[in-house]
Design an enzyme around this catalytic site. Sequence first.
Site, short mmCIF file in Angstrom:
data_model
loop_
_atom_site.label_atom_id
_atom_site.label_comp_id
_atom_site.label_asym_id
_atom_site.label_seq_id
_atom_site.Cartn_x
_atom_site.Cartn_y
_atom_site.Cartn_z
CB CYS A 1 -27.40 0.19 -40.10
SG CYS A 1 -27.01 -0.55 -38.49
CG ASP B 1 -22.49 1.18 -37.13
OD1 ASP B 1 -21.69 2.13 -37.06
OD2 ASP B 1 -22.18 0.01 -36.87
NE ARG C 1 -19.00 1.21 -37.18
CZ ARG C 1 -18.73 -0.10 -37.20
NH1 ARG C 1 -17.46 -0.50 -37.28
NH2 ARG C 1 -19.70 -0.98 -37.15
CG HIS D 1 -23.11 -0.98 -41.90
ND1 HIS D 1 -22.16 -1.29 -40.95
CD2 HIS D 1 -24.30 -0.97 -41.26
CE1 HIS D 1 -22.75 -1.47 -39.78
NE2 HIS D 1 -24.05 -1.28 -39.94
CB CYS E 1 -23.70 -4.92 -39.82
SG CYS E 1 -25.34 -4.61 -39.13
#
Length: 235
Positions: free
Chosen positions: A46, A48, A50, A102, A105
Amino acid sequence: MAQQQDDFLYALSSNNAWAGYKAHQNPAFFSRLASGQSPQILWLGCSDSRCPETTILGLQPGDVFVHRNIANIISPTDINTSAVIEYAVAILKVKHVVLCGHTTCGGAAAALSDSRVGGVLDTWLTPLKAIRQEHAEELDAIKDDAARAVRIAEFNVEAGVKVLLANFTVQEAIRDRGLEVHGCLFDIASGRIRDLGYGTKGGRGFGGDGSDDMVRGKYAQLVFRGGNASMAALQ
Protein backbone atom coordinates in the site's frame (compact mmCIF):
# COMPACT_ATOMS: atom_id res chain seq x y z
CA MET A 1 3.31 26.66 2.39
CA ALA A 2 6.27 27.64 4.59
CA GLN A 3 5.84 24.48 6.68
CA GLN A 4 5.71 22.34 3.52
CA GLN A 5 8.87 24.01 2.25
CA ASP A 6 10.56 23.43 5.61
CA ASP A 7 9.58 19.75 5.48
CA PHE A 8 11.08 19.40 2.01
CA LEU A 9 14.30 21.16 2.98
CA TYR A 10 14.54 18.97 6.06
CA ALA A 11 14.12 15.90 3.85
CA LEU A 12 16.94 17.07 1.57
CA SER A 13 19.17 17.74 4.57
CA SER A 14 18.33 14.34 6.02
CA ASN A 15 19.17 12.70 2.69
CA ASN A 16 22.54 14.44 2.63
CA ALA A 17 23.30 13.21 6.14
CA TRP A 18 22.17 9.67 5.27
CA ALA A 19 24.26 9.56 2.10
CA GLY A 20 27.31 10.77 3.98
CA TYR A 21 26.81 8.20 6.73
CA LYS A 22 26.32 5.32 4.28
CA ALA A 23 29.40 6.32 2.28
CA HIS A 24 31.46 6.50 5.48
CA GLN A 25 30.08 3.18 6.73
CA ASN A 26 30.70 1.42 3.42
CA PRO A 27 32.66 3.37 0.76
CA ALA A 28 31.60 0.89 -1.94
CA PHE A 29 27.87 1.03 -1.11
CA PHE A 30 26.70 3.53 -3.73
CA SER A 31 29.08 2.41 -6.47
CA ARG A 32 27.73 -1.12 -5.98
CA LEU A 33 24.15 0.15 -6.21
CA ALA A 34 24.99 2.09 -9.37
CA SER A 35 26.32 -1.04 -11.06
CA GLY A 36 22.89 -2.70 -11.17
CA GLN A 37 20.26 -4.44 -9.10
CA SER A 38 19.45 -8.05 -8.26
CA PRO A 39 16.69 -7.94 -5.64
CA GLN A 40 15.32 -11.23 -4.38
CA ILE A 41 11.93 -9.85 -3.31
CA LEU A 42 9.13 -8.10 -5.19
CA TRP A 43 7.01 -6.20 -2.67
CA LEU A 44 3.46 -5.27 -3.62
CA GLY A 45 2.07 -3.01 -0.92
CA CYS A 46 0.00 0.00 0.00
CA SER A 47 1.09 3.59 -0.63
CA ASP A 48 0.41 4.42 3.04
CA SER A 49 3.30 6.48 4.44
CA ARG A 50 3.48 4.21 7.49
CA CYS A 51 4.39 1.13 5.44
CA PRO A 52 7.86 1.72 3.93
CA GLU A 53 8.81 -1.79 2.90
CA THR A 54 12.60 -1.54 3.07
CA THR A 55 12.44 0.00 6.53
CA ILE A 56 9.97 -2.45 8.07
CA LEU A 57 11.84 -5.40 6.58
CA GLY A 58 15.13 -4.17 7.98
CA LEU A 59 16.69 -4.25 4.51
CA GLN A 60 18.58 -1.81 2.31
CA PRO A 61 18.32 -0.09 -1.09
CA GLY A 62 18.76 -2.74 -3.76
CA ASP A 63 17.15 -5.54 -1.74
CA VAL A 64 13.48 -5.04 -2.66
CA PHE A 65 11.77 -4.25 -5.97
CA VAL A 66 8.61 -2.32 -5.14
CA HIS A 67 5.15 -1.46 -6.38
CA ARG A 68 2.71 0.35 -4.09
CA ASN A 69 -0.76 1.70 -4.69
CA ILE A 70 -3.84 2.73 -2.74
CA ALA A 71 -4.99 -0.26 -0.64
CA ASN A 72 -2.51 -2.66 -2.32
CA ILE A 73 -5.08 -3.71 -4.92
CA ILE A 74 -3.87 -6.22 -7.51
CA SER A 75 -5.95 -5.83 -10.64
CA PRO A 76 -5.21 -7.96 -13.73
CA THR A 77 -6.20 -5.03 -15.97
CA ASP A 78 -3.88 -2.49 -14.31
CA ILE A 79 -0.99 -2.17 -16.76
CA ASN A 80 1.20 -0.44 -14.15
CA THR A 81 0.99 -3.34 -11.71
CA SER A 82 1.31 -5.90 -14.51
CA ALA A 83 4.44 -4.22 -15.88
CA VAL A 84 6.11 -4.24 -12.46
CA ILE A 85 5.27 -7.91 -11.92
CA GLU A 86 6.54 -8.90 -15.35
CA TYR A 87 9.79 -6.97 -15.00
CA ALA A 88 10.49 -8.26 -11.50
CA VAL A 89 9.60 -11.88 -12.23
CA ALA A 90 10.72 -12.33 -15.84
CA ILE A 91 13.69 -9.95 -16.04
CA LEU A 92 15.04 -9.53 -12.51
CA LYS A 93 13.97 -13.08 -11.60
CA VAL A 94 13.07 -12.35 -8.00
CA LYS A 95 12.64 -15.39 -5.79
CA HIS A 96 9.72 -14.09 -3.77
CA VAL A 97 6.61 -12.03 -4.50
CA VAL A 98 5.14 -10.55 -1.33
CA LEU A 99 1.69 -8.96 -1.33
CA CYS A 100 1.29 -7.10 1.95
CA GLY A 101 -1.74 -5.29 3.30
CA HIS A 102 -1.84 -3.46 6.61
CA THR A 103 -4.00 -2.50 9.56
CA THR A 104 -5.79 0.86 9.80
CA CYS A 105 -5.91 1.05 6.01
CA GLY A 106 -7.82 4.06 4.71
CA GLY A 107 -8.84 2.14 1.60
CA ALA A 108 -10.32 -0.64 3.71
CA ALA A 109 -12.24 1.89 5.79
CA ALA A 110 -13.54 3.58 2.64
CA ALA A 111 -14.70 0.26 1.19
CA LEU A 112 -16.64 -0.44 4.39
CA SER A 113 -18.30 2.95 4.31
CA ASP A 114 -21.54 3.67 2.45
CA SER A 115 -20.28 7.12 1.49
CA ARG A 116 -18.39 8.05 -1.66
CA VAL A 117 -14.77 9.11 -1.42
CA GLY A 118 -14.94 11.13 -4.61
CA GLY A 119 -13.13 11.30 -7.92
CA VAL A 120 -11.09 8.44 -9.29
CA LEU A 121 -10.73 6.88 -5.83
CA ASP A 122 -14.23 5.43 -5.98
CA THR A 123 -13.36 3.69 -9.23
CA TRP A 124 -10.03 2.44 -7.89
CA LEU A 125 -11.64 1.01 -4.75
CA THR A 126 -14.34 -0.86 -6.67
CA PRO A 127 -12.55 -4.24 -6.21
CA LEU A 128 -12.53 -3.68 -2.44
CA LYS A 129 -16.22 -2.79 -2.55
CA ALA A 130 -16.81 -6.05 -4.41
CA ILE A 131 -14.92 -7.94 -1.70
CA ARG A 132 -17.16 -6.29 0.88
CA GLN A 133 -20.22 -7.53 -1.00
CA GLU A 134 -18.79 -11.02 -1.39
CA HIS A 135 -18.06 -11.36 2.33
CA ALA A 136 -20.90 -9.21 3.62
CA GLU A 137 -22.26 -11.76 6.07
CA GLU A 138 -18.96 -12.28 7.87
CA LEU A 139 -17.99 -8.61 7.81
CA ASP A 140 -21.38 -7.43 9.06
CA ALA A 141 -21.12 -9.86 11.97
CA ILE A 142 -17.93 -8.11 13.20
CA LYS A 143 -19.08 -5.27 15.45
CA ASP A 144 -15.69 -3.69 16.11
CA ASP A 145 -14.84 -1.25 13.29
CA ALA A 146 -11.07 -1.80 13.55
CA ALA A 147 -11.42 -5.58 13.49
CA ARG A 148 -13.77 -5.36 10.50
CA ALA A 149 -11.22 -3.24 8.63
CA VAL A 150 -8.48 -5.76 9.38
CA ARG A 151 -10.67 -8.59 8.10
CA ILE A 152 -11.45 -6.90 4.79
CA ALA A 153 -7.74 -6.12 4.43
CA GLU A 154 -7.05 -9.85 4.83
CA PHE A 155 -9.72 -10.68 2.25
CA ASN A 156 -8.11 -8.12 -0.08
CA VAL A 157 -4.72 -9.82 0.24
CA GLU A 158 -6.32 -13.20 -0.42
CA ALA A 159 -8.00 -11.86 -3.56
CA GLY A 160 -4.75 -10.25 -4.73
CA VAL A 161 -2.79 -13.46 -4.24
CA LYS A 162 -5.35 -15.29 -6.39
CA VAL A 163 -4.78 -12.74 -9.15
CA LEU A 164 -1.02 -13.19 -8.82
CA LEU A 165 -1.28 -16.97 -9.01
CA ALA A 166 -3.40 -16.63 -12.17
CA ASN A 167 -0.78 -14.40 -13.83
CA PHE A 168 0.96 -16.33 -16.64
CA THR A 169 4.41 -14.87 -15.93
CA VAL A 170 4.08 -15.80 -12.26
CA GLN A 171 2.76 -19.28 -13.07
CA GLU A 172 5.68 -19.89 -15.42
CA ALA A 173 8.23 -18.81 -12.79
CA ILE A 174 6.59 -20.98 -10.13
CA ARG A 175 6.76 -23.97 -12.44
CA ASP A 176 10.22 -23.42 -13.89
CA ARG A 177 12.26 -22.03 -11.01
CA GLY A 178 10.25 -22.28 -7.80
CA LEU A 179 9.10 -18.69 -7.40
CA GLU A 180 7.23 -18.26 -4.12
CA VAL A 181 4.21 -16.01 -3.57
CA HIS A 182 3.32 -14.81 -0.07
CA GLY A 183 0.29 -12.95 1.30
CA CYS A 184 0.99 -10.93 4.46
CA LEU A 185 -0.44 -8.25 6.71
CA PHE A 186 1.58 -5.53 8.43
CA ASP A 187 0.33 -4.55 11.89
CA ILE A 188 1.20 -0.87 12.22
CA ALA A 189 0.59 -0.86 15.97
CA SER A 190 3.26 -3.50 16.62
CA GLY A 191 5.52 -3.17 13.58
CA ARG A 192 5.16 -6.88 12.83
CA ILE A 193 4.29 -8.71 9.64
CA ARG A 194 1.95 -11.68 9.78
CA ASP A 195 1.95 -14.36 7.10
CA LEU A 196 -1.71 -14.96 6.26
CA GLY A 197 -1.06 -18.36 4.73
CA TYR A 198 -2.10 -17.38 1.18
CA GLY A 199 0.25 -18.19 -1.65
CA THR A 200 2.45 -21.02 -2.79
CA LYS A 201 3.45 -22.47 0.57
CA GLY A 202 0.88 -21.33 3.10
CA GLY A 203 1.88 -19.92 6.49
CA ARG A 204 5.59 -19.58 7.13
CA GLY A 205 5.39 -18.19 10.66
CA PHE A 206 6.38 -14.55 10.23
CA GLY A 207 5.34 -12.40 13.04
CA GLY A 208 4.18 -14.91 15.61
CA ASP A 209 4.66 -15.47 19.25
CA GLY A 210 6.81 -12.53 20.37
CA SER A 211 9.77 -14.71 21.26
CA ASP A 212 13.23 -13.21 21.56
CA ASP A 213 15.09 -15.52 19.19
CA MET A 214 17.57 -12.96 17.89
CA VAL A 215 20.09 -13.47 15.11
CA ARG A 216 22.57 -11.25 13.34
CA GLY A 217 21.17 -10.17 9.99
CA LYS A 218 22.72 -8.53 6.97
CA TYR A 219 24.21 -5.04 7.29
CA ALA A 220 25.05 -5.71 10.98
CA GLN A 221 21.36 -5.41 11.89
CA LEU A 222 19.55 -7.49 14.43
CA VAL A 223 16.92 -9.72 12.88
CA PHE A 224 14.40 -11.50 15.05
CA ARG A 225 13.02 -14.93 14.29
CA GLY A 226 9.51 -15.71 15.39
CA GLY A 227 8.75 -12.62 17.44
CA ASN A 228 9.67 -10.03 14.84
CA ALA A 229 8.70 -10.62 11.25
CA SER A 230 11.88 -10.69 9.21
CA MET A 231 12.14 -11.38 5.52
CA ALA A 232 15.57 -12.86 6.24
CA ALA A 233 13.58 -16.08 6.43
CA LEU A 234 12.83 -15.63 2.75
CA GLN A 235 16.41 -15.35 1.56
